[in-house]
Design a protein around this motif. Structure first.
Motif: not given
Length: 242
Positions: A99, A124, A133-134, A175, A177
């Motif tokens: 995550d 997330f 989800t993202f 995603q 991150d």
């Protein structure tokens, strides 16, 4: 930290060094403070079982707003969390995301003021009703302005142009991150159509090095369905209602 956590942190610090090493190759005025991965990537206080979680303490990028600009009046404060699946450490150098969350605050220095011009939170959600989800959500992060003052001595009035932005709009996204976000910063502010061979090579190197981390998409049954493999429409990103 146990051996697994030490190994995972080593991988993250190595990637951080790739980012900091790429900045001056992409643009001579670009920098980030603090620039030591040892100081900014730290173990999180709480982790789920089988997960090793790290925090990125707030860092401040000082970048030109456009790659062809001669001044660097944009300050971007970035902080976040990244959870790594512990069992992925045994499979080689590719870590697997469990995550993440990332928050970013953009400030533009203008005459007599530090103006908060953009803020976003990236997150997330594996199976949360109504959440892709993202996803990303716009929001004010004016409270992060003191980090700009601390690291760059920009001591002036803060104007929040993002106050009141609608916060419960969740846009499906990649995603993001904090390492993915660093790549976006380089692409948005340090590359343009006239970027030379050295700049292009530095960015390509950064992209290739990013393969050290695999995303969390495989945790979502909806995203791994065959229909989602070649179709990126948003309906794949939402969990079915139970």
């Amino acid at each position: 930290m146990n051996r697994q956590a030490l190994s995972a942190r080593k991988h993250l610090i190595e990637q951080w060094n790739e980012v900091t090493g790429a900045l001056p190759k992409l643009n001579s005025v670009a920098e980030v403070r603090p620039d030591s991965g040892e100081n900014v990537i730290t173990p999180a206080a709480n982790s789920a079982e089988g997960v090793i979680t790290f925090e990125l303490k707030p860092v401040v990028f000082n970048l030109p707003e456009r790659a062809d600009a001669v001044s660097s009046d944009l300050y971007i404060v970035v902080a976040g969390r990244l959870g790594i699946q512990a069992d992925s450490l045994a499979s080689g150098r590719v870590l697997l995301t469990h995550d993440f969350s990332t928050k970013a605050a953009y400030f533009r220095r203008s005459k007599g003021a530090l103006v908060h011009v953009y803020g976003a939170h990236y997150d997330f959600a594996l199976s949360e009703l109504g959440h892709p989800t993202f996803h990303m959500q716009l929001r004010s992060f004016a409270e992060l302005a003191p980090y700009v003052t601390e690291h760059y001595r920009v001591d002036c009035e803060v104007k929040d142009c993002f106050d009141g932005v609608l916060r419960n709009v969740r846009l499906p996204c990649a995603q993001m991150d904090f390492f993915s976000f660093f790549t976006q910063l380089c692409a948005d502010h340090l590359l343009f159509k006239d970027s030379g061979r050295e700049e292009r090579a530095a960015f390509n190197h950064l992209l290739k090095k990013g393969a050290f981390l695999k995303g969390a998409g495989a945790r979502s049954g909806r995203l791994v369905e065959e229909a989602a493999q070649t179709c990126y429409r948003a309906w794949h990103w939402y969990p079915l209602v139970a």
